[in-house]
Design a protein around this motif. Structure first.
Motif, PDB file in Angstrom:
ATOM      1  N   GLY B 181       0.811  -1.211   0.000  1.00 38.73           N
ATOM      2  CA  GLY B 181       0.000   0.000   0.000  1.00 38.73           C
ATOM      3  C   GLY B 181       0.845   1.261   0.000  1.00 38.73           C
ATOM      4  N   TRP B 217      -4.477   1.513  -2.613  1.00 40.19           N
ATOM      5  CA  TRP B 217      -5.383   1.788  -1.495  1.00 40.19           C
ATOM      6  C   TRP B 217      -5.933   0.484  -0.932  1.00 40.19           C
ATOM      7  CZ3 TRP B 217     -10.600   0.785  -0.798  1.00 40.19           C
ATOM      8  CH2 TRP B 217     -11.219   1.450   0.267  1.00 40.19           C
ATOM      9  N   LEU B 220      -3.300  -1.165   1.133  1.00 38.03           N
ATOM     10  CA  LEU B 220      -3.092  -0.454   2.395  1.00 38.03           C
ATOM     11  C   LEU B 220      -4.226  -0.780   3.361  1.00 38.03           C
ATOM     12  CD1 LEU B 220      -1.302   1.473   3.931  1.00 38.03           C
ATOM     13  CD2 LEU B 220      -2.574   3.383   2.980  1.00 38.03           C
ATOM     14  N   THR B 221      -5.456  -0.800   2.839  1.00 34.06           N
ATOM     15  CA  THR B 221      -6.601  -1.147   3.671  1.00 34.06           C
ATOM     16  C   THR B 221      -6.414  -2.529   4.282  1.00 34.06           C
ATOM     17  OG1 THR B 221      -7.958   0.067   2.089  1.00 34.06           O
ATOM     18  CG2 THR B 221      -9.118  -1.272   3.702  1.00 34.06           C
ATOM     19  N   TRP B 254      -3.725   6.433   4.412  1.00 29.13           N
ATOM     20  CA  TRP B 254      -4.996   5.819   4.040  1.00 29.13           C
ATOM     21  C   TRP B 254      -6.079   6.877   3.886  1.00 29.13           C
ATOM     22  CZ3 TRP B 254     -10.029   5.316   5.717  1.00 29.13           C
ATOM     23  CH2 TRP B 254     -10.782   4.309   5.086  1.00 29.13           C
ATOM     24  N   THR B 258      -7.798   7.725   0.452  1.00 30.63           N
ATOM     25  CA  THR B 258      -9.236   7.641   0.228  1.00 30.63           C
ATOM     26  C   THR B 258      -9.741   8.916  -0.434  1.00 30.63           C
ATOM     27  OG1 THR B 258      -9.315   6.394   2.283  1.00 30.63           O
ATOM     28  CG2 THR B 258     -11.413   7.070   1.356  1.00 30.63           C
TER      29      THR B 258
END
Lengths: 169, 652, 183
Positions: B181, B217, B220-221, B254, B258
């Protein structure tokens, strides 16, 4: 060798185990307050842990003090004061609101206000600009990008060219 | 054996490739020299190949128990099972950096392979920027943190063992996902810088950048979710988010990431917010780098930071200054000249997405402020203070609550102008239903209306129902409803899934935060406690021998309705190599609740301190994270990205 | 247009400001805590505890008054205390410094044995077996060394071993306190 040893010791987290003790409470409210207080007080000795989670001896001492003072009927404020007079503001995970922390507590809200203001200003500005232009443009053919709608004239042309090739393929 | 030397050598070769990659195609792009630009792809491949060899060399040294290598000796042990020896490669500072550069090289390779259809000058610039970033990290490893250093002349016969906290499945997979991420945002960053350099900041740029950003993303989530899950079961406290600087370091990119995903959508569809989107792309990667600095420099105290070293800190800080400072300077020079000519109303999809961006960026600024505030106060000589969970919760929760309100309105709104009457017309029913269902759910679950739980559940329903209304709008005019469902794009379903994930997460957070219960008590064999319908009977301890630890294993029988429901075996382990004591909690997972038992200290008369916890809906946290991850991946797999790239190829 | 250009520099400016703080942060130790007692020049909190060396005798803060002195918190379980013990002996003998000790959360037998074996640099040693005095003083890690003025107020605290380098600072502080109390 000594340097290595130091290095190794640094790498080991100070606490890899939960601190669990078996305190008895005279009523449930006190137990709840105990959990809340020990969760919001920082262990001065540890890396970044509250005194509820830390298994450092000092944290255990501080838990014992909190338990003792709770059972003695002291209010939360005096328990917190007790800690602050000994270890300073460092032990408070909830920083007090004062000159030093105004930026911390209110800064984000000021920023939010500015942000919202900017959004409003931008969209108003844009709408006024467009009032004259958008009506002047003839409705575009479906599937065609038009200028002033979202793209500049060049961009729209380029994009349409790209799409054209797509359908040619 | 010369394997470690080979590793060091190939890493130097990889650096050479990175230097060439950073310069040759870049010069080629500015001069319009196609031959020079064409070097970008082979150079990327070479950089990846040599980094991979270097990484394999270190892995080999671990599997081979080569304790003449300092890093291996400090992080491994002959008693360690082979899979932990392998994951020990990224168990410390040096090796995790090597993993970081490997992933960076892998992303570079992926861009080189997958973006065959991009205009040549763009791809040359993007890969060159990746090369620049890589140079920084190769130099960092080679100068300050080489994992291949040897003990000379004598070396230990036995390694010091991997930190027992890291001897765990969660920690095998968590760092690679997280780095995927962090480093993935380097691609968005590279696209942004390339666009700024070329001066072609347009909808096409946003379209190219979107799938990469979505994938980064998503990883990373997933990385954050895995980290939270690991902390929950491994640290033994049953907590899942501590607002520790290391966690904040992953949350900040994050939040901005987003915002970036949403802003890219607007830029692609409507051509607005261009300079803002570029700025977010720079921020997302900058915050990843900043996180690296915070975790590895020792400026902040954290439970799980790496061994700190100010010299390394200085190196990263210089790297930050060059990468972030340089790109922001470039931005300042170029962005001032950009104009977007589109228009939108005060109430429109654009403005609502902009509000979402503002909320996300303000939340990120808040997290950053709280994380470094102790440092600021200290640097100004105003004493020491701590900023912890009470602060973050007090500010983050309301900000997110506001965001959820806008989330519902955002999905049904229209581009350019959305009449208020239309919003009201479409949303009054979902709003009312959300209110009723949220209140009812809270009441049925708890028998009371606790403020935050109620707000959380109402908002979760609101997000779901408003999304449902949007889907209804899309299908309303189609006769074949099922065919209509299939007609929707993957990108759309990705969004739906991710938003659903948010709702699920919100339910989990609200319930587990407020209705978790915990009892710490002293238990002798035969003692029992009844807790939320479950009776826990402590039956004593058993001694267990593991491969590299010994353990006291508690035997706890859980009874439900008079029958044995489960046997729980919490452990207190002693890892012999380093003498570390570890709490190994026993968890009985469930869809609507977890039972969580941990052993404390032995007390007199064969009694033990035992902690029993009831964690309602805690699984929903990670379920939400998984849904968001799949949403991101699904959106990125939308065929139209590949199609557009095919078109772009035709023009170049 | 000009305003717009200036606005574009805001992120860079913010980043540079942040970088400045981070750079400062590299030379700050975040784990070191200031002492509330020393910051506010408070006296040693009230106590009434036995002496380690003469168990029948009760010590109070009054016993630590009279001259500028060092107050050293130590224990036999603390390895760093062992490291600095030789240096404290030298200070007491060669430099003629008055040093008081607080034996913190320790076993008295072991502590007496330690003083017999490694010599005793302390004029008086307070026996703080349950750590209550340490808690009141805000001790968070042995060894800690405090500078006391003649009125028994805390003027400075050092956490960690005392060595030649640290002694330079302590000496300076003590000289300053000495001067203040004379004038």
């Amino acid at each position: 060798m000594r340097a290595l040893l130091m290095w190794l010791m640094l790498l080991v987290p100070l606490s890899a185990q939960a601190a669990i003790d078996a305190y008895e409470f005279s009523d449930e409210q006190k137990e709840e307050r105990f959990q809340q207080l020990t969760n919001e007080l920082r262990c001065p000795k540890c890396q970044n842990q509250n005194i509820a989670d830390s298994d450092a001896p000092l944290a255990a001492d501080l838990r014992r003090e909190v338990h003792r003072m709770l059972e003695a009927g002291e209010p939360n404020e005096s328990i917190i004061d007790f800690m602050v007079t000994r270890y300073g503001d460092f032990v408070l995970y909830r920083p007090r609101v004062n000159e030093t922390t105004w930026l911390l507590w209110y800064g984000p809200f000021v920023l939010l206000g500015i942000g919202i203001l900017v959004v409003v200003l931008i969209s108003r500005n844009r709408r006024q600009n467009s009032a004259s232009t958008s009506e002047a443009t003839p409705p575009a053919a479906p599937g065609r990008y038009q200028a002033s709608d979202s793209l500049s004239t060049e961009e729209a042309e380029r994009l349409n060219k790209l799409l054209q090739r797509d359908s040619d393929q | 054996m010369i394997i470690p030397e080979l590793g060091e050598y190939t890493l130097i070769l990889a650096l050479c490739f990175a230097v060439l990659l950073a310069t040759v195609p870049m010069v080629g792009a500015s001069r319009g020299n196609a031959l020079w630009m064409d070097f970008a792809r082979p150079l990327s491949k070479g950089m990846f190949l040599f980094t991979l060899i270097s990484f394999l060399c270190l892995s080999w040294s671990f599997l081979d128990n080569d304790f003449s290598v300092v890093y291996v000796a400090s992080n491994s042990n002959t008693a360690l099972p082979w899979y932990y020896r392998l994951s020990a490669v990224w168990g410390g500072h040096e090796g995790s950096l090597l993993l970081w550069v490997l992933i960076l090289a892998a992303w570079t390779l992926a861009v080189a392979i997958k973006s065959r259809n991009l205009p040549q000058d763009i791809i040359a610039r993007v890969l060159a920027v990746m090369g620049w970033v890589s140079i920084g990290f190769y130099l960092f490893i080679l100068f300050t943190s080489s994992p291949f250093e040897r003990y000379l002349p004598g070396f230990p016969q036995e390694g010091a063992d991997l930190n027992p906290l890291l001897q765990d499945f969660g920690l095998i997979v968590h760092p690679p996902m997280l780095y995927m991420g962090y480093v993935g945002f380097a691609v968005s960053f590279a696209f942004a810088i390339a666009a700024l350099l070329s001066g072609r900041l347009d909808a096409a740029w946003a379209r190219w950048s979107r799938p990469w950003t979505s994938v980064a993303w998503a990883f990373l989530t997933l990385g954050i979710a895995l980290g939270s899950w690991w902390a929950y079961y491994e640290l033994g406290w049953g907590g899942w988010w501590f607002w520790d600087p290391v966690e904040n370091a992953s949350l900040m990119p994050w939040l901005v990431g987003t915002a970036l995903i949403h802003s890219l959508a607007v830029t692609e569809k409507r051509g607005v917010f261009k300079s803002w989107t570029v700025l977010l792309a720079i921020f997302a990667f900058s915050l990843s780098l900043l996180g690296t600095f915070l975790v590895r420099s020792g400026v902040l105290t954290s439970v799980h930071a790496f061994a700190s070293d100010p010299e390394r800190g200085l190196f990263i800080l210089i790297m930050l200054a060059v990468v972030i400072g340089g790109s922001l300077l470039l931005y300042a020079i170029r962005a001032g000249q950009m104009r977007s000519e589109s228009s939108f109303g005060l109430l429109s999809r654009e403005s609502l997405l902009l509000v979402n961006n503002v909320l996300l960026v303000v939340s990120c600024a808040m997290v950053l402020l709280g994380t470094i505030y102790p440092l600021i106060v200290d640097a100004l000589g105003m004493g020491k203070l701590s900023v912890g969970p009470p602060y973050f919760n007090a500010l983050f929760v309301p900000l997110m609550a506001i965001m959820l309100v806008f989330m519902g309105a955002g999905v049904v709104s229209r581009w350019k102008q959305t009449p208020m009457s239309m919003l009201v017309h479409q949303l009054w029913l979902p709003g009312l239903c959300a209110l009723v269902l949220g209140l009812a759910a809270t009441w049925l679950y708890a028998g009371e209306l606790q403020a935050w739980v109620t707000i959380g559940l109402v908002l979760a329903w609101w997000v779901v129902l408003a999304g449902g209304r949007d889907l209804y709008n899309r299908l309303r005019h189609r006769r074949e409803k099922l065919a209509g469902l299939l007609k929707q794009t993957r990108s759309y379903y990705g969004m739906v899934l991710a938003h659903l994930g948010v709702a699920v997460l919100v339910v989990g957070v609200a319930l587990v935060s407020i209705y978790s219960e915990q009892r710490d008590m002293r238990m002798q064999p035969g003692d029992s406690i009844t807790f939320r319908d479950y009776t826990f009977i402590y039956e004593g301890n058993r001694h267990v021998e593991g491969p590299n630890y010994t353990s006291d294993q508690g035997q706890i029988r859980v009874m439900l309705d008079g029958k044995t429901y489960a046997e729980m075996k919490p452990e207190k382990r002693l890892y012999t190599a380093r003498g570390n004591v570890m709490t190994e909690a026993a968890i009985d997972p469930g869809f609507t609740r977890d039972l969580y038992v941990a052993l404390g200290e032995p007390l007199e008369n064969g009694a033990w301190a035992v902690r029993v916890q009831y964690k309602p809906y805690v699984r929903w946290l990670w379920l939400g994270g998984l849904l968001m991850t799949f949403g991101g991946l699904l959106a990125a797999s939308d065929p139209r990205y590949r199609k557009r790239r095919a078109i772009a190829a035709a023009t170049s | 247009m000009n305003n717009r250009k200036l606005l574009a520099f805001i992120p860079l400016a913010l980043f540079l400001l942040l970088g400045l703080f981070l750079w400062r942060g590299l030379s700050i130790d975040p784990t070191e805590l200031p002492s509330e007692l020393a910051d506010k020049k408070r006296p040693i909190p009230a106590f009434e505890l036995p002496s380690l060396t003469e168990p029948s005798r009760l010590l109070t803060p009054d016993d630590l008054k009279g001259e500028v002195a060092l107050l050293n918190v130590w224990a036999t379980w603390c390895p760093t205390c062992k490291e600095e013990h030789g240096f404290l002996n030298r200070l007491a003998q060669d430099e003629n410094v008055t040093i008081y000790g607080i034996n913190y959360k320790d076993e008295p037998g072991k502590a007496r044995e330690w003083l017999r074996r490694y010599l005793n640099p302390y004029q008086k040693v307070v026996l703080d077996q349950d750590g209550s005095l340490g808690l009141d003083m805000g001790v968070y890690g042995a060894p800690e060394t405090y500078v006391l003025d003649p009125e028994g107020r805390v003027r400075y605290r050092h956490v960690g071993a005392v060595d030649a380098e640290v002694w330079k600072t302590l000496k300076q502080v003590m000289a300053q306190v000495e001067q203040e109390s004379r004038s």
